[in-house]
Design an enzyme around this catalytic site. Structure first.
Site, PDB file in Angstrom:
ATOM      1  CG  HIS A   1      -2.346   1.282   1.172  1.00 15.12           C
ATOM      2  ND1 HIS A   1      -3.239   0.789   1.192  1.00 15.12           N
ATOM      3  CD2 HIS A   1      -1.472   2.686   1.609  1.00 15.12           C
ATOM      4  CE1 HIS A   1      -3.990   2.028   1.287  1.00 15.12           C
ATOM      5  NE2 HIS A   1      -2.643   3.098   1.445  1.00 15.12           N
ATOM      6  CD  GLU A   2       1.138   3.544   3.974  1.00 20.84           C
ATOM      7  OE1 GLU A   2       1.293   4.580   3.068  1.00 20.84           O
ATOM      8  OE2 GLU A   2       0.667   3.406   4.022  1.00 20.84           O
TER       9      GLU A   2
ATOM     10  CG  HIS B   1       0.205   6.214  -0.643  1.00 20.06           C
ATOM     11  ND1 HIS B   1      -0.969   6.994  -1.246  1.00 20.06           N
ATOM     12  CD2 HIS B   1      -0.362   5.351   0.323  1.00 20.06           C
ATOM     13  CE1 HIS B   1      -1.919   7.006  -0.590  1.00 20.06           C
ATOM     14  NE2 HIS B   1      -1.445   5.830   0.423  1.00 20.06           N
TER      15      HIS B   1
ATOM     16  CD  GLU C   1      -5.361   5.672   1.088  1.00 19.13           C
ATOM     17  OE1 GLU C   1      -4.803   6.298   0.793  1.00 19.13           O
ATOM     18  OE2 GLU C   1      -5.699   3.814   0.979  1.00 19.13           O
TER      19      GLU C   1
END
Ligand code: ZN
Length: 500
Positions: free
Chosen positions: A265-266, A269, A295
């Site tokens: 997830h990060e 980003h 997001e």
């Protein structure tokens, strides 16, 4: 894309100075969350307050304001310079509208509210946090009044994070999702076919989880020379510029899923940040365009790549290599099913992709109830628990597992919707990308993720903040935000997995 050429030198220098202050702020925030010594925290907080005050002065400087106004009149201005000016003008107007002493008091209140939230968690006592929450929300609403709005006080608050959204649109999106998801979750959780998720909760040494994170980040082509991989208690990414896009994952010994998902997830980003056009650095536009779009990119990598079976065809061996005693004898199919298990939880952070949005919808609805005066601060924890029972069929046994679980509200209203908007946008993008790259599945199966990232860079990443969320999503999909692709994706996937 060209560099800014027509901007007045003094104006460009002032803008760059503003951006330097923001860069230092982001670095201090990274430091605070990834290992700054506890004893130094009060002193770091004072340094941060000084910086924030100086930045506020720079951004609301009257001379800067009139230069921006003059520049906006210039007829021969190129498109990019216009966008740079518009961005800083917007910030100038936003912060100049608030009396400086009120702004300073609010920043201080935010710090106190966060400390009170931690104290309330330690004591499992919401009443410690409640008066601070009231102060913060009252101040937020007062700011909304300064900024002005046509329809609803929530509009300017959510627009701090997602400038193209408003309450009317959010109400529609959330009600569409709710009507589709609640019955689907009931069907899935009552299916006779259920995965065995115990493999994830076997002890997994933290150092080995770090290794897993590194290898997963390599798999999505995160550039370690333009970033850093740290550890923290609440995963996050630091978008400084394309050459400094850091991320921090959370490592929990008895649940490897936490670090696995936080790395992907990060990492998503950070890939967005790494692919922004470097010419935009220090212009104010060299950053994600909205929280929702930011997001959408983390969710794209977490869900549309990281939850793709083909991704694990290539990468399951990492887990099997690091932890053969746990994963060595578990087939890819069983692992994949377990990875996509659906089970309502109290905690947003542990939620699967089907129940996840309901956690955000609950927070949004409670914010609306507070603004409308339908619930008071004393009654808030029970209102929270009632919603969990109604939507997810579970009731948090303590406030620690209920309303005290996340600290976002100590900063103000309006941040939660972005998490769901991101998923909605990501599904819209995913639908188009599958049409434009017909070999999408094969690209993932054959480990050619860079082709997909290249598509995302061309259509989203490179522009940073020089295009708005709505402009991006319209140019990609031909329409504004739309829940149909997400509902379609989730229904299809879980009906198949759970053999409904
Ligand atoms: Zn995120």
């Amino acid at each position: 894309m060209t560099t800014i050429q027509r901007l007045d030198a003094a104006l460009a220098a002032h803008i760059e100075k503003v951006e330097h202050y923001k860069q230092v702020q982001t670095l201090l925030a990274w430091d605070a969350r990834t290992g700054a010594p506890r004893k130094g925290a009060p002193y770091a907080a004072r340094a941060k307050a000084t910086l924030a005050g100086e930045l506020f002065k720079l951004q609301t400087d009257a001379d800067f304001g009139s230069r921006l106004e003059d520049a906006a009149q210039q007829e021969d201005l190129d498109e990019l310079s216009k966008r740079i000016i518009a961005e800083h003008w917007k910030t100038y107007k936003r912060w100049s509208a608030i009396p400086v002493e009120e702004y300073q008091a609010f920043v201080q209140q935010q710090g106190l509210a966060n400390a009170a939230w931690l104290e309330a968690r330690a004591a499992n006592d919401f009443s410690i946090f409640a008066p601070h929450l009231k102060q913060i929300f009252d101040a937020s609403l007062k700011f909304a009044g300064y900024w002005g709005y046509e329809q609803h006080a929530y509009d300017p608050l959510v627009q701090q994070f997602d400038p193209d959204l408003d309450k009317v649109t959010l109400d529609r999106i959330f009600s569409e999702l709710k009507s589709a998801l609640i019955p689907l979750i009931r069907r899935v959780t009552s299916s006779a076919k259920q995965p065995d998720t115990s493999i994830f909760t076997h002890p997994f040494p933290l150092e080995q989880q770090r290794q897993l994170g590194i290898e997963l980040l390599q798999a999505i082509r995160y550039d370690f020379d333009a970033g850093q991989f740290g550890a923290t208690v609440h995963p996050f990414s630091s978008a400084i510029n394309p050459y400094d896009a850091r991320l921090a994952a959370k490592f929990v010994e008895n649940d490897v899923r936490v670090s696995l998902w936080s790395a992907l997830h990060e990492g998503g980003h950070s890939l967005y940040t790494q692919n922004i056009d470097p010419n935009l650095i220090h212009t104010g536009l060299g950053i994600f365009t909205s929280y929702g779009i930011h997001e959408s990119q983390s969710i794209f990598f977490e869900k549309f790549i990281g939850r793709h079976k083909g991704f694990w065809d290539n990468n399951y061996f990492i887990l099997q290599k690091i932890k053969p005693e746990t994963f060595g004898h578990v087939s890819l199919d069983d692992f994949y099913f377990a990875l996509n298990a659906v089970k309502p939880t109290f905690n947003r952070f542990e939620a699967d992709e089907l129940t996840y949005n309901l956690h955000l919808i609950i927070r949004y609805e409670l914010e609306q109830a507070i603004i409308a005066g339908e619930v008071d601060y004393e009654g808030l924890p029970e209102a929270w628990n009632d919603k969990y029972e109604e939507y997810l069929g579970i009731r948090p046994p303590t406030h620690l597992e209920g309303i005290l679980q996340d600290g976002h509200w100590s900063a103000g209203f309006g941040l939660f919707p972005s998490y769901t908007l991101g998923f909605v946008y990501a599904a819209q993008i995913h639908q188009v990308i599958r049409r434009e790259l017909p070999d999408y599945d094969h690209l993932i199966e054959s480990d050619h993720i860079e082709t997909i990232t290249g598509w995302l860079t061309t259509h989203i990443h490179q522009f940073g903040k020089s295009r708005s969320a709505d402009e991006l999503i319209k140019s990609i999909t031909g329409k504004s935000i739309d829940t149909a692709p997400l509902i379609h994706y989730l229904t299809d996937k879980y009906e198949q997995l759970y053999e409904l």
